[in-house]
Design an enzyme around this catalytic site. Structure first.
Site, PDB file in Angstrom:
ATOM      1  N   ARG A 522       2.399   4.594 -14.285  1.00 18.90           N
ATOM      2  CA  ARG A 522       3.819   4.906 -14.133  1.00 18.90           C
ATOM      3  C   ARG A 522       4.257   5.961 -15.137  1.00 18.90           C
ATOM      4  O   ARG A 522       3.771   5.989 -16.276  1.00 18.90           O
ATOM      5  CB  ARG A 522       4.671   3.651 -14.392  1.00 18.90           C
ATOM      6  CG  ARG A 522       4.652   2.647 -13.284  1.00 18.90           C
ATOM      7  CD  ARG A 522       5.695   1.568 -13.505  1.00 18.90           C
ATOM      8  NE  ARG A 522       5.631   1.007 -14.846  1.00 18.90           N
ATOM      9  CZ  ARG A 522       6.651   0.416 -15.465  1.00 18.90           C
ATOM     10  NH1 ARG A 522       7.817   0.317 -14.864  1.00 18.90           N
ATOM     11  NH2 ARG A 522       6.514  -0.093 -16.664  1.00 18.90           N
ATOM     12  N   SER A 586      -2.855   0.227 -22.368  1.00 17.25           N
ATOM     13  CA  SER A 586      -3.098  -1.223 -22.504  1.00 17.25           C
ATOM     14  C   SER A 586      -4.580  -1.569 -22.601  1.00 17.25           C
ATOM     15  O   SER A 586      -5.104  -2.384 -21.847  1.00 17.25           O
ATOM     16  CB  SER A 586      -2.464  -1.959 -21.324  1.00 17.25           C
ATOM     17  OG  SER A 586      -1.118  -1.603 -21.238  1.00 17.25           O
ATOM     18  N   ASP A 640       0.754  -2.552 -24.307  1.00 15.10           N
ATOM     19  CA  ASP A 640       1.784  -3.193 -23.468  1.00 15.10           C
ATOM     20  C   ASP A 640       2.326  -4.474 -24.103  1.00 15.10           C
ATOM     21  O   ASP A 640       3.483  -4.846 -23.918  1.00 15.10           O
ATOM     22  CB  ASP A 640       1.263  -3.473 -22.049  1.00 15.10           C
ATOM     23  CG  ASP A 640       0.023  -4.356 -22.033  1.00 15.10           C
ATOM     24  OD1 ASP A 640      -0.639  -4.499 -23.080  1.00 15.10           O
ATOM     25  OD2 ASP A 640      -0.324  -4.887 -20.963  1.00 15.10           O
TER      26      ASP A 640
END
Length: 900
Positions: A522, A586, A640
């Site tokens: 994203r 992440s 994350d």
């Protein structure tokens, strides 16, 4: 003339449909906890939870009390693939003094007969399981216990009502045990109707209804557990013994009962009771015919008005007479012969009229029976949510078997009343004996299966003592990761993030965030406002990462990321602005500063080459340079988990821990700088990314790893690594379940022992299916549908086992995760030097958010293992996007403060 006389006995289809609706209402009443006490149709749970599956085998005894004779049986069930069984029986009379004497005499008589039978068959020295067919209404609380509600069928034994008949039989057998060297284990109490269903169920696995039409009448069927209020639990099905003979005892059939029904009832042993049975069963039909003939004769319509002694004598016309008179093929000869024997001397017209009376009485019986049966079939179909259903009704009883027209009439009316059900009627062969043995065989099979399933799942049930050990080991590993001399070899890496503060509400501006951590990537634009109108606005776009890029070269991966950023900047019309950027990456990184992150190792299916050991921020900057279209200020590389903590920290300043429980599993928390030996300085705090997924990679939790965990690990992309994550994260739970299902299938405990092609496929059992299957709102029918989507053809019993396996695996994951988190909150409490700690944990991840029980079990476990910590769990909203922007904003704020 007869038609006019018996007009009320002829029932139209509309009347039968109405009877069907009334019976359905009575069934619902009988199943409800609050309405059952006043229900006439008692809907008694039989505790028979499963039909035969063909794998039953062994020698069984059965005794059968309920008819005109007492029977003892030996049943051999063969596991030869042909579902064959062999029955040997012996019949004993039931003398009047026994069936109307006292309880002790009755059960001693049964024990004596059984002893005689075992002696005859040379079975005395064997230990054999016994099924007890007791064909009277009983309230059962388990399969081998039943309290007699009321005697029926001319039985009136004193001192038995309201007592457990199995314990009475056991006591009688116990008296004989020592003196005659017999060892009999009473495993099941069975109603003859249930026995009929089970016998037919052995031959036809579609059989889920049992029907008796003989001296008495009754029906049973397999009901969904979720509808049976009288029994705990919602899983699976249980056979319900309707005891439908009492239908109408509350007046529900008064409009259909004739003067003859009322007269017959008044003269019976139990006036006002079993009214439906008195309109249907062979015990009463002969008497009904006698009462009709008597009245017609008195009115001069038959036998020239001459009333013989036979017509005045109760019980003189029996069912055998009625059946014989209805043999149309033999014309009127049978009727004439029978009536003459009864000294009635009929004319031909009399014979025609009497035959017609018999037909109307028997037809009404078949009609009423069909209407109640149609109600049961409709309920079964609706329970299964089917538009059309195929099923089998197991059937027994003298009336059905010996009456020349009865069976044909019943079938025809049932098919007319329920055209949406394709019904096969299967005649039971010695249902009460073979059936009791079948129930006993199924009970033994289920007990053996239960033992093996429990043994398979036992290693997943972690007691509190083991969880405390896990907590203590996690605590030790956290310390190793923080200390300079042990950090290099520590499995829990305790990576410094260089995030040294949480939001204070003064953050503002426009920030870009990138989020890479799974199969999607994203790009976000985040606008943060401070002051009274404090808010966070986000705009984002999602891009897919194809497998060939996930597992290609590092250059290809970062070029793909930059291509996605370019598309987003153009889409948002901000290509020229040099915005500060937070990069949520992440994967385990070793950071030397907030904007430098060296990849320790890929996880979650990524395998891009030339990345491990490299600075991911440099790789991103180089890819931006190669494209040469825009420039960005990369302020922070973010995990994350840290993003999750920061997002919740923006709402709640007490949030100092971040937890991810989703595809992966990880925790971060704010650690005192003085405890972080691998970073210079002792003042303030810094967020530590524990990377706890690797806990246990040194073998410290091998004692709780099962063979299934080892199989999942060996088949993964990174064998020997991330062992704790492989026991707690969504990416692996479905695969653990699949391995257990394969093992249970190999043991013959699931899917009829057949491992389907789909079950062999790695990764077929996604964690989302666990969440769906474990949902409390999901009936087993829907569980079966999910399994069918996965290509697994399951029975109801299979679905229960699959649901249990899913529950055990996800519960262990939540408990282990809770043990790890308890170690962190205890450490925080000790850091602060307080007796009692209040702290908030920011949480994200699909497993925590979507699984029906994971979050609750996790919270409960933390409370149990860290009782001095009051932990609030706060759901994060977009930790990886919003959190990355907030970290970037906090870093900018702290940087500006530093400059000032």
């Amino acid at each position: 003339q007869v038609d006019r006389y018996l007009y009320h006995m002829r029932l139209s289809d509309d009347v039968l449909l109405d009877v069907m609706a009334r019976f359905q209402a009575e069934m619902v009443k009988g199943l409800g906890r609050d309405t059952n006490p006043t229900a006439t149709v008692k809907m008694l749970p039989s505790f028979v939870r499963s039909l035969p599956d063909g794998s039953e085998k062994g020698d069984f005894l059965a005794v059968d009390l309920g008819g005109s004779q007492f029977r003892a049986h030996q049943v051999k069930v063969f596991d030869d693939g042909k579902q064959s069984s062999q029955l040997e029986s012996k019949f004993y009379p039931t003398p009047k003094e026994v069936i109307q004497g006292n309880g002790a005499e009755l059960f001693d008589y049964i024990a004596d007969c059984l002893l005689d039978f075992m002696d005859t068959k040379n079975l005395k020295h064997k230990k054999l399981p016994l099924g007890f067919t007791f064909s009277f209404p009983c309230k059962q609380t388990k399969l081998e216990e039943g309290v007699l509600l009321a005697w029926t069928k001319h039985f009136k034994v004193r001192g038995v009502q309201d007592t457990d008949v199995v314990s009475s039989l056991r006591k009688a057998l116990q008296k004989h045990k020592a003196s005659f060297d017999i060892d009999v284990d009473v495993l099941a109490l069975v109603n003859d109707t249930v026995g009929t269903m089970m016998t037919c169920g052995y031959d036809d696995q579609r059989c889920e209804v049992g029907l008796i039409i003989g001296t008495g009448t009754n029906a049973c069927y397999m009901e969904e557990m979720r509808h049976i209020d009288l029994v705990e639990g919602d899983e699976g099905r249980m056979c319900i013994n309707t005891e439908w003979g009492a239908f109408g005892d509350d007046g529900a059939l008064d409009d259909l009962r004739t003067e003859f029904d009322r007269e017959l009832d008044l003269g019976s042993l139990n006036p006002g009771k079993q009214l439906f049975e008195k309109m249907i069963s062979s015990l009463y039909l002969g008497e009904l015919v006698r009462l009709i003939l008597l009245k017609m004769t008195k009115e001069g319509l038959l036998f020239n008005g001459k009333v013989s002694t036979a017509l005045l004598t109760k019980g003189k016309i029996e069912m055998k007479h009625v059946s014989a008179m209805e043999k149309y093929k033999e014309g009127l000869s049978n009727t004439k012969e029978i009536l003459t024997e009864l000294n009635l001397f009929p004319s031909e017209e009399d014979c025609v009229a009497v035959q017609h009376v018999c037909t109307i009485v028997c037809f009404r019986s078949a009609n009423l029976c069909a209407a109640a049966l149609a109600a049961i079939l409709t309920r079964l179909r609706e329970n299964k949510k089917l538009l059309r259903m195929r099923t089998t009704v197991g059937i027994d009883g003298g009336l059905y078997k010996t009456h020349p027209q009865y069976a044909k009439r019943l079938h025809k009316v049932v098919r007319r009343l329920v055209p949406t059900c394709d019904v096969r009627f299967l005649l039971s062969v010695s249902g009460s004996g073979r059936g009791a043995a079948m129930v006993t065989a199924v009970a033994r099979r289920l007990a053996a299966q239960r033992q093996r399933i429990d043994a398979t799942l036992a290693p997943f049930l972690l007691p509190l003592g083991i969880l405390r050990e896990v907590k203590d080991k996690m605590r030790a590993e956290l310390e190793y990761g923080l200390k300079r001399e042990t950090q290099a070899n520590a499995t829990v890496k305790m990576l410094p993030t260089y995030v040294c503060g949480t939001p204070d509400g003064t953050e503002k501006g426009k920030f870009l965030a990138l989020d890479l951590g799974g199969t999607n990537f994203r790009v976000l634009l985040v606008k943060i406002k401070s002051g009274r109108r404090r808010s966070v606005q986000m705009y984002n776009k999602i891009f897919a990462i194809p497998l060939e890029i996930m597992q290609g070269t590092g250059e290809e991966l970062f070029d793909h990321i930059v291509q996605c950023i370019a598309d987003f900047l153009e889409y948002m019309g901000i290509k020229g602005a040099r915005l500060p950027l937070g990069f949520t990456f992440s994967f385990p990184c070793r950071q030397a500063s907030i904007d430098k992150g060296t990849l320790v190792g890929w996880t979650k299916g990524f395998k891009a080459t030339d990345c491990e050991g490299e600075d991911v921020v440099d790789m991103l900057r180089e890819a931006i340079k190669r494209r040469n279209e825009f420039d960005l200020d990369i302020v922070a590389v973010v995990n994350d988990t840290v993003g999750t903590m920061m997002t919740c920290g923006y709402e709640d300043p007490n949030c100092e821990i971040g937890l991810i429980a989703g595809t992966g599993s990880n925790v971060c928390y704010m650690e005192d700088m003085k405890n972080i030996e691998i970073v210079e300085g002792n003042e303030g705090k810094m967020c530590i990314n524990t990377e706890w997924g690797a806990f246990g990679d040194n073998g410290c939790i091998d004692n709780i790893r099962t063979k299934y965990d080892k199989e999942v690990d060996e088949g993964s992309l990174n064998p020997g690594k991330q062992r704790y994550e492989k026991m707690t994260s969504g990416m692996y739970l479905g695969e653990i379940v699949r391995q257990i299902l394969i093992d249970l299938t190999k043991q013959g405990l699931l899917f009829r022992g057949h491992i389907s092609e789909s079950l062999r496929k790695r990764g077929i059992f996604e964690t989302k299916f666990l969440s769906q299957i474990e949902s409390d709102r999901l009936a087993l029918l829907q569980v079966r549908r999910i399994l069918q989507q996965l290509g697994l053809d399951s029975t109801c019993d299979d679905s229960i086992i699959v649901k249990e396996v899913c529950g055990v695996v996800s519960r262990r994951a939540a408990r282990l995760c809770g043990a790890g988190l308890a170690a962190i909150v205890e450490k925080k409490r000790e850091n602060r030097g307080v007796e009692h700690l209040q702290i908030t944990v920011g949480v994200d991840g699909t497993l925590y958010k979507l699984h029906p029980h994971f979050s609750r079990v996790l919270r409960e476990t933390v409370k149990e293992l860290a009782p001095q910590c009051d932990v609030t769990f706060m759901l994060s909203e977009d930790g990886s996007g919003k959190g990355a922007a907030l970290i970037t904003a906090v870093a900018k704020r702290l940087h500006n403060v530093g400059q000032k």
